[in-house]
Design an enzyme around this catalytic site. Structure first.
Site, PDB file in Angstrom:
ATOM      1  N   TYR A  87       0.834  -1.209   0.000  1.00 34.02           N
ATOM      2  CA  TYR A  87       0.000   0.000   0.000  1.00 34.02           C
ATOM      3  C   TYR A  87       0.868   1.259   0.000  1.00 34.02           C
ATOM      4  O   TYR A  87       0.665   2.179  -0.799  1.00 34.02           O
ATOM      5  CB  TYR A  87      -0.913  -0.010   1.232  1.00 34.02           C
ATOM      6  CG  TYR A  87      -1.568   1.310   1.531  1.00 34.02           C
ATOM      7  CD1 TYR A  87      -2.612   1.792   0.747  1.00 34.02           C
ATOM      8  CD2 TYR A  87      -1.156   2.092   2.625  1.00 34.02           C
ATOM      9  CE1 TYR A  87      -3.224   3.009   1.028  1.00 34.02           C
ATOM     10  CE2 TYR A  87      -1.764   3.299   2.908  1.00 34.02           C
ATOM     11  CZ  TYR A  87      -2.796   3.754   2.107  1.00 34.02           C
ATOM     12  OH  TYR A  87      -3.385   4.960   2.384  1.00 34.02           O
ATOM     13  N   LYS A 141       1.276   4.163  -2.884  1.00 37.44           N
ATOM     14  CA  LYS A 141       1.003   5.561  -2.563  1.00 37.44           C
ATOM     15  C   LYS A 141       2.215   6.459  -2.826  1.00 37.44           C
ATOM     16  O   LYS A 141       2.073   7.646  -3.127  1.00 37.44           O
ATOM     17  CB  LYS A 141       0.566   5.677  -1.101  1.00 37.44           C
ATOM     18  CG  LYS A 141      -0.896   5.341  -0.855  1.00 37.44           C
ATOM     19  CD  LYS A 141      -1.804   6.413  -1.424  1.00 37.44           C
ATOM     20  CE  LYS A 141      -3.226   6.278  -0.950  1.00 37.44           C
ATOM     21  NZ  LYS A 141      -4.091   7.387  -1.416  1.00 37.44           N
TER      22      LYS A 141
END
Length: 374
Positions: free
Chosen positions: A152, A156
């Site tokens: 994740y 990002k």
């Protein structure tokens, strides 16, 4: 003149609060939703049908749908809040996480350029404190080096850098808000804070025996999502496009969060043991819960299943720049107020769910008693 905003992730916690915030300021608000056979719009149901709130079908993994929608809406501001935002899930679905959280940002930027709006449309990208990962300094600011520690966070990080690249390469007004943990009564029930407040409410009302958590020593900077959407908006009202840390500057452990949540549910805890053997034990209960929960009951335990392959344990944001340049107050809602608000909401929710279940039981019993064939 009325401004037009387009929000991706409008059905989420932040999207719902941001929609309310912008509508209160006279914006025409457009939100992106995905087609689904399951209704997932409960956070924005109260906004549907209002004159200046509009929903459109599109998808962050479908560039053509985004190009068409941006061309149709012609937004003055885009708030990209859509993401696969659960860190643990990103280990299980890393490719999907990358497609939405990384390449999805690029698709938004290119949709703006394809429609020749790069000089008129401002873009806010919801970045994350998870970028700091294996933290290299405490507290973390806009200049702290990044060390992402999950699929994740890596996805990002691409989103953060592609925003910066388009700002410099094409002179676009696009910015990232590096959001530290922000919670609310609208937080998804799989996130640790909401998992805790719901469990505290259920245990206090005799609907659950024990709450299982991962690393109780993990330290987080927790704020109120409703306060944080104001900072998102302020970032796009700033004279120049810049990136900002959005945080409270105050840090607490998962253990502290759980202790306070159970306190507001009428249960006082004491902690015994260490690591995976640590337990939260009932030390005292109020008069409303003393028939359901007994002193000495183990109501919190640690499960290795909730430990991540690589875990971020020490996040603390420095909101000095946002306070100084945007005039934003990160302490509008304190940590203590946030937890109390969430527990109060979930105490009512559990009671309401229980009442609804009883009504369904009565209706089913009447149905069976009449012998009506399905």
């Amino acid at each position: 003149m009325t401004k037009t905003a387009l929000i991706t992730g409008v059905t989420g916690q932040d999207g719902s609060y941001l929609s309310e915030f912008l509508l209160a300021r006279g914006y025409e608000v457009h939100g992106i939703i995905r087609r689904s056979s399951v209704d997932y719009r409960e956070r924005i149901a109260h906004l549907e049908g209002t004159p200046h709130f509009h929903l459109h079908y599109a998808d962050m993994s479908d560039s053509m749908s985004l190009v068409k929608l941006v061309g149709k809406v012609q937004p003055d501001e885009i708030y990209n809040l859509a993401a696969q935002s659960h860190v643990q899930v990103s280990f299980d679905a890393p490719e999907f996480t990358a497609d939405v959280d990384a390449v999805g940002v690029l698709r938004i930027l290119e949709a703006v350029r394809t429609n020749h709006l790069e000089k008129t449309c401002k873009i806010y990208q919801a970045s994350t404190s998870e970028l700091y990962g294996k933290v290299e300094e405490v507290p973390q600011s806009e200049t702290t080096p990044f060390h992402p520690y999950s699929p994740y966070a890596v996805a990002k990080l691409y989103g953060y850098w592609i925003i910066k690249e388009y700002r410099e390469a094409y002179d676009m007004f696009c910015c990232s808000g590096i959001l530290f943990n922000h919670e609310s009564e609208r937080r998804g029930e799989t996130f640790v804070t909401r998992k805790i407040t719901l469990a505290a409410a259920r245990i206090a009302q005799g609907k659950q025996d024990c709450l299982y958590l991962g690393n109780l020593d993990s330290l987080r900077d927790w704020g109120y999502a409703k306060d944080y959407v104001e900072c998102m908006w302020l970032i796009l009202q700033h004279e120049t496009p810049e990136d900002f840390v959005i945080a409270t500057g105050v840090q607490h452990s998962v253990r502290e969060f759980a202790t306070l949540a159970f306190h507001h549910a009428g249960i006082e805890l004491r902690w015994e043991g260490e690591g995976v053997n640590e337990k939260g034990i009932v030390e005292r209960v109020n008069e409303l819960t003393n028939e359901r929960v007994k002193v000495g009951d183990v109501v919190v335990a640690v499960s290795p299943d909730f430990y991540r392959p690589t875990d971020v344990v020490n996040l603390l944001g420095d909101p000095s720049k946002a306070k100084r340049e945007l005039g934003w107050n990160p302490q509008t809602t304190s940590f203590e107020q946030l937890v109390e608000l969430m527990v109060a909401h979930d105490m009512k929710k559990v009671a309401a769910d229980d009442a609804a279940a009883e009504i369904r039981k009565v209706n089913l019993a009447e149905f069976l008693e009449k012998g009506i064939d399905k």
